[in-house]
Design a protein around this motif. Structure first.
Motif, PDB file in Angstrom:
ATOM      1  N   ASN A   6       0.826  -1.213   0.000  1.00 16.18           N
ATOM      2  CA  ASN A   6       0.000   0.000   0.000  1.00 16.18           C
ATOM      3  C   ASN A   6       0.858   1.259   0.000  1.00 16.18           C
ATOM      4  N   ILE A   7       2.035   1.181   0.638  1.00 16.90           N
ATOM      5  CA  ILE A   7       2.936   2.331   0.681  1.00 16.90           C
ATOM      6  C   ILE A   7       3.662   2.515  -0.655  1.00 16.90           C
ATOM      7  N   LEU A   8       4.153   1.408  -1.222  1.00 16.69           N
ATOM      8  CA  LEU A   8       4.993   1.485  -2.419  1.00 16.69           C
ATOM      9  C   LEU A   8       4.213   1.539  -3.716  1.00 16.69           C
ATOM     10  N   SER A   9       2.932   1.181  -3.677  1.00 18.42           N
ATOM     11  CA  SER A   9       2.196   1.062  -4.933  1.00 18.42           C
ATOM     12  C   SER A   9       0.710   1.304  -4.718  1.00 18.42           C
ATOM     13  N   ASN A  10      -0.011   1.310  -5.821  1.00 24.59           N
ATOM     14  CA  ASN A  10      -1.466   1.296  -5.786  1.00 24.59           C
ATOM     15  C   ASN A  10      -1.883  -0.172  -5.707  1.00 24.59           C
ATOM     16  N   HIS A  11      -2.115  -0.659  -4.502  1.00 27.52           N
ATOM     17  CA  HIS A  11      -2.324  -2.087  -4.267  1.00 27.52           C
ATOM     18  C   HIS A  11      -3.798  -2.448  -4.379  1.00 27.52           C
ATOM     19  N   ILE A  12      -4.109  -3.442  -5.199  1.00 32.70           N
ATOM     20  CA  ILE A  12      -5.482  -3.924  -5.374  1.00 32.70           C
ATOM     21  C   ILE A  12      -5.474  -5.445  -5.293  1.00 32.70           C
ATOM     22  N   ASP A  13      -6.354  -6.002  -4.470  1.00 30.34           N
ATOM     23  CA  ASP A  13      -6.488  -7.447  -4.379  1.00 30.34           C
ATOM     24  C   ASP A  13      -7.557  -7.912  -5.367  1.00 30.34           C
ATOM     25  N   PHE A  14      -7.206  -8.871  -6.209  1.00 33.50           N
ATOM     26  CA  PHE A  14      -8.106  -9.354  -7.256  1.00 33.50           C
ATOM     27  C   PHE A  14      -9.422  -9.864  -6.683  1.00 33.50           C
ATOM     28  N   HIS A  15      -9.337 -10.683  -5.654  1.00 32.35           N
ATOM     29  CA  HIS A  15     -10.554 -11.292  -5.108  1.00 32.35           C
ATOM     30  C   HIS A  15     -11.468 -10.242  -4.475  1.00 32.35           C
ATOM     31  N   GLU A  16     -10.881  -9.306  -3.750  1.00 33.27           N
ATOM     32  CA  GLU A  16     -11.709  -8.276  -3.120  1.00 33.27           C
ATOM     33  C   GLU A  16     -12.377  -7.404  -4.174  1.00 33.27           C
ATOM     34  N   LEU A  17     -11.623  -6.988  -5.188  1.00 31.00           N
ATOM     35  CA  LEU A  17     -12.151  -6.118  -6.233  1.00 31.00           C
ATOM     36  C   LEU A  17     -13.250  -6.811  -7.040  1.00 31.00           C
ATOM     37  N   VAL A  18     -12.973  -8.052  -7.455  1.00 28.17           N
ATOM     38  CA  VAL A  18     -13.852  -8.728  -8.405  1.00 28.17           C
ATOM     39  C   VAL A  18     -14.994  -9.484  -7.728  1.00 28.17           C
ATOM     40  N   LEU A  19     -14.683 -10.146  -6.610  1.00 27.67           N
ATOM     41  CA  LEU A  19     -15.683 -11.019  -6.005  1.00 27.67           C
ATOM     42  C   LEU A  19     -16.501 -10.344  -4.905  1.00 27.67           C
ATOM     43  N   LEU A  20     -15.864  -9.542  -4.071  1.00 22.22           N
ATOM     44  CA  LEU A  20     -16.576  -8.914  -2.962  1.00 22.22           C
ATOM     45  C   LEU A  20     -17.152  -7.543  -3.337  1.00 22.22           C
ATOM     46  N   GLU A  21     -16.315  -6.690  -3.916  1.00 22.76           N
ATOM     47  CA  GLU A  21     -16.754  -5.331  -4.215  1.00 22.76           C
ATOM     48  C   GLU A  21     -17.502  -5.234  -5.540  1.00 22.76           C
ATOM     49  N   LYS A  22     -17.319  -6.222  -6.415  1.00 26.59           N
ATOM     50  CA  LYS A  22     -17.966  -6.249  -7.723  1.00 26.59           C
ATOM     51  C   LYS A  22     -17.685  -4.965  -8.516  1.00 26.59           C
ATOM     52  N   LYS A  23     -16.390  -4.568  -8.525  1.00 24.73           N
ATOM     53  CA  LYS A  23     -15.955  -3.390  -9.263  1.00 24.73           C
ATOM     54  C   LYS A  23     -15.057  -3.794 -10.429  1.00 24.73           C
ATOM     55  N   THR A  24     -15.374  -4.919 -11.042  1.00 27.84           N
ATOM     56  CA  THR A  24     -14.562  -5.465 -12.124  1.00 27.84           C
ATOM     57  C   THR A  24     -14.397  -4.477 -13.266  1.00 27.84           C
ATOM     58  N   ASP A  25     -15.456  -3.727 -13.576  1.00 25.54           N
ATOM     59  CA  ASP A  25     -15.427  -2.830 -14.725  1.00 25.54           C
ATOM     60  C   ASP A  25     -14.457  -1.674 -14.550  1.00 25.54           C
ATOM     61  N   LYS A  26     -14.020  -1.396 -13.326  1.00 27.05           N
ATOM     62  CA  LYS A  26     -13.090  -0.297 -13.093  1.00 27.05           C
ATOM     63  C   LYS A  26     -11.666  -0.629 -13.520  1.00 27.05           C
ATOM     64  N   LEU A  27     -11.408  -1.926 -13.779  1.00 28.89           N
ATOM     65  CA  LEU A  27     -10.039  -2.324 -14.090  1.00 28.89           C
ATOM     66  C   LEU A  27      -9.933  -3.232 -15.313  1.00 28.89           C
ATOM     67  N   TYR A  28     -10.959  -4.027 -15.588  1.00 28.08           N
ATOM     68  CA  TYR A  28     -10.846  -5.064 -16.612  1.00 28.08           C
ATOM     69  C   TYR A  28     -11.809  -4.845 -17.780  1.00 28.08           C
ATOM     70  N   ARG A  29     -11.322  -5.203 -18.953  1.00 26.22           N
ATOM     71  CA  ARG A  29     -12.192  -5.322 -20.121  1.00 26.22           C
ATOM     72  C   ARG A  29     -12.839  -6.694 -20.170  1.00 26.22           C
ATOM     73  N   SER A  30     -12.050  -7.717 -19.813  1.00 27.51           N
ATOM     74  CA  SER A  30     -12.600  -9.075 -19.848  1.00 27.51           C
ATOM     75  C   SER A  30     -11.824  -9.988 -18.920  1.00 27.51           C
ATOM     76  N   ILE A  31     -12.500 -11.046 -18.475  1.00 30.77           N
ATOM     77  CA  ILE A  31     -11.892 -12.109 -17.678  1.00 30.77           C
ATOM     78  C   ILE A  31     -12.380 -13.422 -18.269  1.00 30.77           C
ATOM     79  N   ARG A  32     -11.437 -14.310 -18.575  1.00 28.01           N
ATOM     80  CA  ARG A  32     -11.785 -15.542 -19.282  1.00 28.01           C
ATOM     81  C   ARG A  32     -11.233 -16.761 -18.546  1.00 28.01           C
ATOM     82  N   ASN A  33     -12.027 -17.812 -18.497  1.00 33.02           N
ATOM     83  CA  ASN A  33     -11.602 -19.098 -17.949  1.00 33.02           C
ATOM     84  C   ASN A  33     -10.758 -19.807 -19.001  1.00 33.02           C
ATOM     85  N   SER A  34      -9.451 -19.972 -18.736  1.00 32.05           N
ATOM     86  CA  SER A  34      -8.557 -20.555 -19.744  1.00 32.05           C
ATOM     87  C   SER A  34      -8.852 -22.031 -20.007  1.00 32.05           C
ATOM     88  N   PHE A  35      -9.496 -22.720 -19.096  1.00 31.20           N
ATOM     89  CA  PHE A  35      -9.797 -24.142 -19.299  1.00 31.20           C
ATOM     90  C   PHE A  35     -10.876 -24.346 -20.355  1.00 31.20           C
TER      91      PHE A  35
END
Length: 398
Positions: A6-35
């Motif tokens: 948090n001190i050295l960078s703009n720190h974002i946790d993927f799970h918190e952003l995408v799964l809990l906060e549901k703010k995916t659109d603020k950072l991603y164009r798309s998310i794809r299941n590679s399988f």
């Protein structure tokens, strides 16, 4: 580590952003299941592209490597990735059914054990299974979270550790109700009567279910309660058509038994490639993280050897006395109590173990309290349980 990031960078946790906060659109164009190649998320319309120019480097943590992401930060950025912690999952889409998954991953003996454990649990207690998905009442929701925290505290106490409320639990409580109702999360609960005895919180991204956290009442450990709850969720995932069940971080024996695929989590350092200061800062953060995780993985085996195993001390903390069943079994100074009113987790576990060994129904047992003792009366015998030391009850603390 999070504080430093948090001190050295703009720190974002993927799970918190995408799964809990549901703010995916603020950072991603798309998310794809590679399988499967299927999109777990895709912007409906192109939005204004964000820029990271002139900012501190961005660090994304907890990014699952099997998920292909497209950032919405423009083209003038550099993305550096470092492998961090191991994760594991089940590729549900690789099986035609829940039964096929069991058959391919467990021998007949193992499958029979699962069935036996659940049958015995159903025989000894008034059990019901519930997965909340799409709807849940506010009152029941609060009961579940209260029970979750109580079970966590009990397990810490059994290990001789002081329990501090997980700061994330309050965030889960605040946000999960809406996510369950919108089908972006599910809560799995096993009840004994009206009392939750096993709970898991699972968050959903597209067709991917993330098993965030779980707990169970250790008094029922003999019944393989954790396995029963997990299998119930896995079967539900198949029934609902999900593609992946992600166990997420943490190396636990139950994960290695049930998972069929392992993967590394990634930490991604993102910075502008145009500005010199941004490049230097970004490179420094990236190489610092790379060095840190190199040392972490190099010393992991040493730490594993030195880690002390938690031991079950319940047998040393309780005394059991057997008496004859006769007409004077209950004394006038003995107060009738319900199993749920017994505050000692050691006595509760001893009673559940008794039900397991004797295939005894809990409803057929009667319990009486006298000072620091609990008397249990079955149809064939009387047992008196006493903790070695003052019994922790609400009555004794008053």
């Amino acid at each position: 580590m999070p504080r430093i990031l948090n001190i050295l960078s703009n720190h974002i946790d993927f799970h918190e952003l995408v799964l809990l906060e549901k703010k995916t659109d603020k950072l991603y164009r798309s998310i794809r299941n590679s399988f499967t190649g299927n999109f777990a998320y895709q912007k409906a319309l192109p939005l204004k592209t964000l820029s990271n120019n002139g900012q501190r480097p961005m660090v994304l943590t907890s990014v699952p490597s099997y998920i292909n992401t497209e950032l919405d930060l423009g083209s003038d950025i550099v993305i550096k990735k470092v492998k961090t912690f191991p994760g594991s999952l089940i590729k549900l889409s690789a099986y035609e059914s829940y039964e096929e998954y069991l058959k391919k991953n467990f021998a007949q003996k193992g499958r029979s054990h699962f069935i036996k454990s659940q049958n015995l649990l159903d025989e000894c207690f008034t059990v019901r299974y519930k997965i909340y998905y799409g709807s849940i009442e506010e009152e029941e929701y609060q009961i579940i979270f209260n029970a979750f925290e109580q079970m966590q505290a009990k397990r810490f106490e059994e290990r001789g550790m002081r329990y501090h409320t997980d700061p994330m639990l309050s965030e889960y409580r605040a946000k999960t109700l809406g996510l369950v109702r919108s089908k972006e999360a599910c809560i799995s609960v096993i009840y004994n009567g009206d009392r939750p005895i096993a709970i898991s919180l699972n968050y959903i991204l597209g067709k991917i279910v993330h098993g965030f956290t779980k707990t169970f009442d250790s008094a029922y450990s003999k019944f393989s309660l954790g396995n029963i709850e997990l299998l119930n969720v896995i079967k539900w995932c198949f029934d609902e058509g999900f593609e992946v069940f992600d166990f997420m971080k943490g190396e636990y024996s139950y994960k290695s038994r049930f998972a069929d695929t392992s993967y590394p989590f990634l930490i991604e350092t993102i910075y502008s490639k145009k500005e010199a200061l941004s490049r230097v800062w970004g490179h420094s953060v990236f190489f610092g993280l790379k060095l840190f995780y190199f040392v972490y993985h190099a010393t992991k085996s040493i730490r594993s050897i030195n880690t002390q195993k938690s031991t079950d001390s319940s047998k040393n903390n309780i005394k059991v006395q057997k008496t004859l069943l006769d007409s004077t079994t209950v004394g006038i100074d003995e107060k009738r109590v319900h199993f749920n009113e017994i505050q000692s987790q050691y006595i509760q576990r001893a009673i559940c173990d008794y039900c397991y060994r004797r295939r005894e129904q809990m409803d057929s047992l009667k319990f009486y309290k006298k000072r620091d003792q609990i008397k249990m009366i079955s149809q064939k015998e009387v047992l008196i349980f006493q903790v070695n030391g003052p019994m922790d009850t609400k009555e004794n603390r008053q």
